[in-house]
Design a protein around this motif. Structure first.
Motif, mmCIF file in Angstrom:
data_model
loop_
_atom_site.group_PDB
_atom_site.id
_atom_site.type_symbol
_atom_site.label_atom_id
_atom_site.label_comp_id
_atom_site.label_asym_id
_atom_site.label_seq_id
_atom_site.Cartn_x
_atom_site.Cartn_y
_atom_site.Cartn_z
ATOM 1 N N ALA A 26 -11.480 9.868 -5.364
ATOM 2 C CA ALA A 26 -11.606 10.575 -6.738
ATOM 3 C C ALA A 26 -13.006 11.479 -6.764
ATOM 4 O O ALA A 26 -12.778 12.407 -7.597
ATOM 5 C CB ALA A 26 -11.777 9.380 -7.866
ATOM 6 N N SER A 32 -10.348 11.627 -11.916
ATOM 7 C CA SER A 32 -10.752 10.057 -12.540
ATOM 8 C C SER A 32 -10.331 9.319 -11.275
ATOM 9 O O SER A 32 -9.279 9.614 -10.819
ATOM 10 C CB SER A 32 -10.279 9.956 -13.720
ATOM 11 N N GLU A 33 -10.714 8.088 -11.368
ATOM 12 C CA GLU A 33 -10.304 7.041 -10.700
ATOM 13 C C GLU A 33 -8.779 6.649 -11.219
ATOM 14 O O GLU A 33 -7.981 6.179 -10.638
ATOM 15 C CB GLU A 33 -11.019 6.004 -10.594
ATOM 16 N N ASP A 34 -8.739 6.572 -12.614
ATOM 17 C CA ASP A 34 -7.652 6.286 -13.294
ATOM 18 C C ASP A 34 -6.345 7.004 -12.735
ATOM 19 O O ASP A 34 -5.234 6.636 -12.196
ATOM 20 C CB ASP A 34 -7.616 6.263 -14.557
#
Length: 254
Positions: A26, A32-34
């Motif tokens: 990311a 984002s990590e999401d």
């Protein structure tokens, strides 16, 4: 970067690096990590990766059904089987797991071998029927058709009545962090039960299983006597296992 492009990149990184760390990727991509986690969920749903804490690992190709797996990495399994069979000495009591590599071990045993083989696989037991000096003990229970082995509570209870010098364990994934894994919870429990009944456990790991992972944990890699594999010593996943203190027993690569 479009979602499809990200997912293609994730698959490429799995091949190149052998793992994905969501946080690191990311940061590298500036997203984002999401977003990475959503992509990994999609890939895992399609059977293209195995999600683990913090990221993902390559999915094991050994999750196909039993018939299909008989055609996967045949030469590799034969090399591992020959190396494993050489560990079995006359007079030993050996627990032999189920699955296609264990079946190859049964087929590789010398016809004149005098030993005791304990197995929860009817296909392995049948393959040993042509060995006149082998004592064969078949543990019973519900048959898990994916690997053609007995599993469940009855099989685990039956395992408590045996002891052995050696357990030849089959798994679908061998990874220095994820450990030894397989695709079914009951089968994983049976493998753990059998490992506790043997003085030493050796893992049967054809090259395609090294560095891969499946959903259910069997054992940490540090709890076995060694991993028998034909994966190249220079393979990054093999080097990671060695660095983690795992003994690698090479099967000859010709």
């Amino acid at each position: 970067m479009l979602a499809a492009q990200r997912r293609a990149l994730l698959l490429e990184r799995l091949v190149l690096d052998g793992r994905i760390v969501a946080k690191d990727l990311a940061a590298e991509l500036g997203i984002s990590e999401d977003s990475i986690r959503r992509d990994l969920r999609e890939l895992a749903t399609g059977g293209l990766c195995q999600r683990v804490y913090g990221g993902a690992l390559p999915v094991s190709p050994a999750i196909a059904n039993y018939t299909a797996r008989q055609a996967v990495a045949v030469d590799s399994k034969t090399r591992v089987a020959l190396a494993a069979a050489a560990l079995i000495q006359p007079g030993m009591a050996v627990i032999l797991d189920g699955g296609t590599t264990a079946l190859a071990v049964a087929q590789a045993l010398p016809k004149a071998l005098q030993a005791t083989v304990i197995t929860h696989s009817p296909t392995v037991a049948a393959a040993l029927g042509q060995h006149p000096d082998l004592e064969i003990y078949l543990l019973g229970g519900r048959i898990f058709k994916h690997s053609m082995v007995a599993s469940g509570a009855a099989a685990v209870e039956a395992a408590q009545a045996v002891t052995a010098d050696l357990f030849l364990l089959g798994v679908t994934g061998v990874h220095h962090e994820a450990g030894l894994t397989t695709g079914d919870a009951d089968e994983a429990a049976m493998k753990r039960a059998l490992s506790r009944r043997a003085a030493d456990t050796y893992v049967l790991a054809s090259a395609e299983k090294i560095g891969a992972a499946s959903r259910f944990s069997v054992l940490p890699v540090q709890e076995v006597a060694g991993v028998i594999t034909d994966a190249e010593p220079t393979d990054r996943a093999v080097q990671d296992l060695t660095a983690a203190g795992v003994s690698i027993f090479p099967a000859s690569v010709e």
